[in-house]
Design an enzyme around this catalytic site. Structure first.
Site, PDB file in Angstrom:
ATOM      1  N   SER A 178     -22.158   3.859   0.512  1.00 28.37           N
ATOM      2  CA  SER A 178     -21.907   4.677   1.706  1.00 28.37           C
ATOM      3  C   SER A 178     -22.962   5.750   1.906  1.00 28.37           C
ATOM      4  O   SER A 178     -23.069   6.346   2.980  1.00 28.37           O
ATOM      5  CB  SER A 178     -20.540   5.359   1.589  1.00 28.37           C
ATOM      6  OG  SER A 178     -20.544   6.290   0.515  1.00 28.37           O
ATOM      7  N   TYR A 199       0.856  -1.184   0.000  1.00 31.57           N
ATOM      8  CA  TYR A 199       0.000   0.000   0.000  1.00 31.57           C
ATOM      9  C   TYR A 199       0.896   1.239   0.000  1.00 31.57           C
ATOM     10  O   TYR A 199       1.573   1.529   0.989  1.00 31.57           O
ATOM     11  CB  TYR A 199      -0.893   0.038   1.238  1.00 31.57           C
ATOM     12  CG  TYR A 199      -1.952  -1.042   1.324  1.00 31.57           C
ATOM     13  CD1 TYR A 199      -2.272  -1.827   0.228  1.00 31.57           C
ATOM     14  CD2 TYR A 199      -2.639  -1.263   2.506  1.00 31.57           C
ATOM     15  CE1 TYR A 199      -3.254  -2.804   0.320  1.00 31.57           C
ATOM     16  CE2 TYR A 199      -3.623  -2.236   2.607  1.00 31.57           C
ATOM     17  CZ  TYR A 199      -3.925  -3.007   1.511  1.00 31.57           C
ATOM     18  OH  TYR A 199      -4.892  -3.973   1.612  1.00 31.57           O
ATOM     19  N   ARG A 242     -16.592  -0.232  -1.625  1.00 33.21           N
ATOM     20  CA  ARG A 242     -15.655   0.803  -2.107  1.00 33.21           C
ATOM     21  C   ARG A 242     -16.253   2.199  -2.065  1.00 33.21           C
ATOM     22  O   ARG A 242     -15.859   3.073  -2.844  1.00 33.21           O
ATOM     23  CB  ARG A 242     -15.202   0.492  -3.540  1.00 33.21           C
ATOM     24  CG  ARG A 242     -14.791  -0.926  -3.809  1.00 33.21           C
ATOM     25  CD  ARG A 242     -13.484  -1.261  -3.152  1.00 33.21           C
ATOM     26  NE  ARG A 242     -12.967  -2.557  -3.592  1.00 33.21           N
ATOM     27  CZ  ARG A 242     -11.812  -3.077  -3.206  1.00 33.21           C
ATOM     28  NH1 ARG A 242     -11.053  -2.415  -2.364  1.00 33.21           N
ATOM     29  NH2 ARG A 242     -11.403  -4.245  -3.635  1.00 33.21           N
ATOM     30  N   GLY A 243     -17.220   2.414  -1.197  1.00 29.84           N
ATOM     31  CA  GLY A 243     -17.880   3.716  -1.082  1.00 29.84           C
ATOM     32  C   GLY A 243     -19.186   3.794  -1.841  1.00 29.84           C
ATOM     33  O   GLY A 243     -19.952   4.751  -1.664  1.00 29.84           O
ATOM     34  N   LEU A 281     -18.665  -1.246   2.458  1.00 20.99           N
ATOM     35  CA  LEU A 281     -19.429  -0.182   1.808  1.00 20.99           C
ATOM     36  C   LEU A 281     -19.249  -0.233   0.299  1.00 20.99           C
ATOM     37  O   LEU A 281     -19.507   0.746  -0.406  1.00 20.99           O
ATOM     38  CB  LEU A 281     -19.015   1.191   2.354  1.00 20.99           C
ATOM     39  CG  LEU A 281     -19.295   1.419   3.837  1.00 20.99           C
ATOM     40  CD1 LEU A 281     -18.837   2.810   4.271  1.00 20.99           C
ATOM     41  CD2 LEU A 281     -20.774   1.229   4.159  1.00 20.99           C
TER      42      LEU A 281
END
Length: 310
Positions: A212, A56, A208-209, A206
């Protein structure tokens, strides 16, 4: 903070973990100072599980976490680290390395970047198709015996590989995507985990949003945001998915909660052996996510949610 146990023989961690990937990579620009403040706020709220990967931000995420943990007790945090994903200087993905030598080398660098003498859980991010899983797990097991790793985890594998891994060494958890609209693990992966006493740390709760409640039609992704190429965010797929979100919002409004809180609460309701990882990069998003811990969904609400996204 509610606690949950990862697997039959695994550790006890907070019922919600913080996934730190987006603070350094793949979701576009982020604010480093706010990310560090978010990690610290999570710890202050009782979150003990921090999830990262050595790839990352090409190691940056581990350095960020180390900075956030400065001055904190090592025993107050449970560090979950993935390894094995290979990237070139431009950040392109070029394969996976699960060789025993790579396991031990990657671990040495993670310990250095995180400024700790052991990791709480270590796992290959993906299977190396050229290395039997028994060899990869066996190498991590060597590091458990040496005191550099406490528990072994898995990531993105199916029933056969879970069984083969467990035959080598006890496995604490499987990390895999699981959300109200990504339920593929329910058919065979989740039952296998439960039969073998393996917990689940669920990422993408979520989507990846997407679910959300903050993603809008026409929203533009910034540079470096991989969602620009993900099918669920494109064209007719996005229109269909946002229609699902509207339905979730109706239930959320009736419950006096946000869409994100309902989506996380649904994952929490799936069993005490499942720990959702939220990818909050800001303190306000973290606070919203933590609010899901105080929600209880009844049978009717769970049935309604699952009928929306069967």
């Amino acid at each position: 903070m509610i606690a949950r146990k990862l697997g039959a023989n695994g550790p006890v961690v907070s019922a919600m973990g913080l996934g730190c990937m987006g603070m350094s990579d793949l979701y576009g620009a982020s604010d480093r100072a706010e990310s560090i403040a978010t990690v610290r706020a999570a710890l202050d709220a009782g979150v003990t599980l921090l999830d990262t990967g050595d790839f990352y931000g090409m190691g940056d995420n581990e350095l960020l976490i180390a900075e956030a943990l400065r001055g904190r007790s090592r025993d107050a945090v449970f560090l979950s680290v993935k390894f094995g994903a290979q990237r070139d200087p431009a950040g392109n993905w070029i394969g996976f390395d699960g060789r025993p030598s790579a396991v031990k080398t990657s671990l040495a660098y993670s310990l250095k970047r995180l400024r700790v003498d052991h990791l709480d859980i270590y796992r290959a991010a993906r299977l190396d198709p050229n290395v039997p899983i028994e060899e990869t797990i066996g190498a991590i097991a060597d590091m458990v015996k040496a005191g550099y790793v406490r528990f072994i985890g898995l990531s993105e594998v199916g029933p056969e590989m879970i069984r083969r891994a467990v035959a080598v060494h006890p496995i604490a958890d499987l990390q895999i995507e699981y959300s109200l609209i990504s339920r593929g693990i329910e058919k065979s992966i989740l039952p296998t985990c439960r039969a073998l006493g393996v917990g689940v740390t669920a990422y993408g709760v979520l989507s990846r949003g997407l679910i959300s409640g903050h993603w809008l039609a026409g929203k533009q992704t910034g540079a470096g945001d991989f969602r620009a190429t993900v099918p669920r965010f494109q064209g007719a797929n996005l229109e269909s998915n946002l229609t699902l979100v509207d339905e979730i919002k109706r239930i959320a409004d009736e419950k006096g909660a946000s869409v994100a809180q309902i989506a996380i609460a649904w994952v929490l309701s799936r069993g005490d052996d499942i720990v959702p990882l939220v990818g909050a990069r800001r303190r306000d998003r973290l606070a919203e996510s933590l609010g899901a811990l105080s929600l209880t969904l009844d049978r009717a609400e769970i049935s309604a949610l699952e009928s929306i996204a069967s």
